[in-house]
Design an enzyme around this catalytic site. Structure first.
Site, PDB file in Angstrom:
ATOM      1  N   LYS A  10      41.084  38.469  33.874  1.00 43.31           N
ATOM      2  CA  LYS A  10      41.131  39.591  32.947  1.00 43.31           C
ATOM      3  C   LYS A  10      40.993  39.140  31.496  1.00 43.31           C
ATOM      4  O   LYS A  10      40.461  39.876  30.657  1.00 43.31           O
ATOM      5  CB  LYS A  10      42.427  40.379  33.150  1.00 43.31           C
ATOM      6  CG  LYS A  10      42.487  41.096  34.503  1.00 43.31           C
ATOM      7  CD  LYS A  10      41.314  42.053  34.683  1.00 43.31           C
ATOM      8  CE  LYS A  10      41.428  42.879  35.943  1.00 43.31           C
ATOM      9  NZ  LYS A  10      40.331  43.856  36.102  1.00 43.31           N
ATOM     10  N   TYR A  28      44.523  36.069  38.311  1.00 47.61           N
ATOM     11  CA  TYR A  28      44.280  37.429  37.820  1.00 47.61           C
ATOM     12  C   TYR A  28      44.270  37.461  36.291  1.00 47.61           C
ATOM     13  O   TYR A  28      43.369  38.065  35.672  1.00 47.61           O
ATOM     14  CB  TYR A  28      45.362  38.358  38.358  1.00 47.61           C
ATOM     15  CG  TYR A  28      45.163  39.813  38.009  1.00 47.61           C
ATOM     16  CD1 TYR A  28      44.232  40.591  38.692  1.00 47.61           C
ATOM     17  CD2 TYR A  28      45.914  40.408  37.002  1.00 47.61           C
ATOM     18  CE1 TYR A  28      44.044  41.931  38.373  1.00 47.61           C
ATOM     19  CE2 TYR A  28      45.746  41.749  36.687  1.00 47.61           C
ATOM     20  CZ  TYR A  28      44.805  42.500  37.369  1.00 47.61           C
ATOM     21  OH  TYR A  28      44.637  43.828  37.040  1.00 47.61           O
ATOM     22  N   SER A  63      36.736  54.105  44.821  1.00 47.21           N
ATOM     23  CA  SER A  63      37.190  54.840  46.008  1.00 47.21           C
ATOM     24  C   SER A  63      38.696  55.112  45.990  1.00 47.21           C
ATOM     25  O   SER A  63      39.199  55.856  46.831  1.00 47.21           O
ATOM     26  CB  SER A  63      36.824  54.069  47.279  1.00 47.21           C
ATOM     27  OG  SER A  63      37.501  52.824  47.332  1.00 47.21           O
TER      28      SER A  63
END
Length: 322
Positions: free
Chosen positions: A158, A154, A13
């Site tokens: 990843k 994070y 989005s």
């Protein structure tokens, strides 16, 4: 080409996900725009795609929810009859120093970024196995390769995406399904807009081009990996960052003022490329070396973009100016 194929792009989005959705639609793919909370933004992406001559649907789903993901992919396949491309892009950040990070912040990032990617592969691959074809592209980050202070959660998520990518690639290759990852550096999105001007300027000073990338740059890389041209590429990580790393004893990141070209032979304590690690043990290798006590950054002509070496006291190196 990818005419009449169906793609799911999670977290589409806004930002990188939006750019990827628009690029795939531009190339003739029907795109399912996944969003978690902002249906209005997803509808805006859908409208933009239609105005540009493409076609897309929208579907709300929290990718970290295993059962919701199962229902999501089941509905997509029942509605559109096939699934050719999956882009696992949905991701969040909850930054903070490791010793102050809450359990909930750590868990939230791992659940969305890593478990969400697992959920997507888990349910999309079923249909792809039936079709004996498919493209899965996971969005990782250079933080998952290099680490980043204040982003332990994070970076871990990843890095996990990269490991998951490589494992899934091995499991699915025999059925015509490729699994690859794209690891962007600093990209202009809402995530980077919240950074202070000082932090942004510091980051840009480490990038030869002197600026952040655009979401469209990542979308082009994803498009290539989703295309027929990448049919013989799997288990790979495309790094979208050209940062030159050089650290002094004070651990301050900066571009070296002077560098000398040398032949180097010695023991590599730490390296980002295992294959290059072995080459250095066997041969002289020409690199660009920064004359400092702790880190040496380098580049050679074989395509290796980074090399980090630890120069410890008392360690012998065979170095000769060329």
């Amino acid at each position: 080409m990818l005419e009449q194929k169906v793609a799911v792009v999670t977290g589409a989005s806004r930002g990188i996900g939006r750019a990827i959705a628009e690029k795939l639609a531009e190339e003739g793919v029907f795109v399912v725009i996944n969003y978690r909370g902002n249906e209005e933004q997803a509808k805006q992406v859908q409208q933009t795609i239609k105005e540009q001559g493409g076609n897309a649907g929208i579907y709300g789903c929290d990718v970290s929810d295993f059962s919701a993901c199962e229902a999501f992919f089941k509905d997509v396949i029942e509605t559109y009859g096939r699934l050719d491309i999956l882009v696992n892009n949905a991701g969040i950040t909850r930054d903070g120093l490791l010793m102050k990070m809450t359990e909930s912040d750590y868990d939230a990032v791992l659940q969305t970024n890593l478990k969400g990617t697992f959920n997507g592969i888990r349910f999309a691959s079923r249909q792809m196995l039936r079709q004996k074809s498919g493209r899965i592209i996971n969005i990782s980050s250079v933080s998952g390769i290099l680490g980043n202070a204040g982003q332990a959660n994070y970076s871990a998520s990843k890095a996990g995406v990269i490991g998951l990518t490589k494992s899934a690639a091995r499991e699915l290759a025999s059925r015509g399904i490729t699994v690859n990852a794209v690891a962007p550096g600093f990209i202009k999105t809402e995530m980077t807009e919240v950074l202070s001007e000082q932090v942004q300027n510091h980051a840009k000073s480490q990038i030869p081009l002197g600026s952040f990338g655009n979401p469209e740059d990542v979308a082009e890389a994803v498009w290539f990996l989703a295309s027929d041209k990448a049919g013989y590429i799997t288990g790979q990580v495309k790094v979208g960052d050209v940062e030159w790393m050089a650290r002094t004893e004070s651990d301050e990141m900066k571009i070296p003022e002077k560098a000398v070209e040398v032949h180097f032979r010695g023991r590599v304590e730490e390296s980002w490329h295992e294959s290059y690690h072995q080459a250095i043990h066997k041969d002289y290798t020409t690199i660009l070396a920064v004359p400092c006590d702790m880190f040496i950054a380098g580049m050679d002509g074989s395509g290796v973009s980074r090399l980090r070496l630890w120069k410890s006291k008392g360690q012998e190196f065979d170095m000769g100016l060329r």
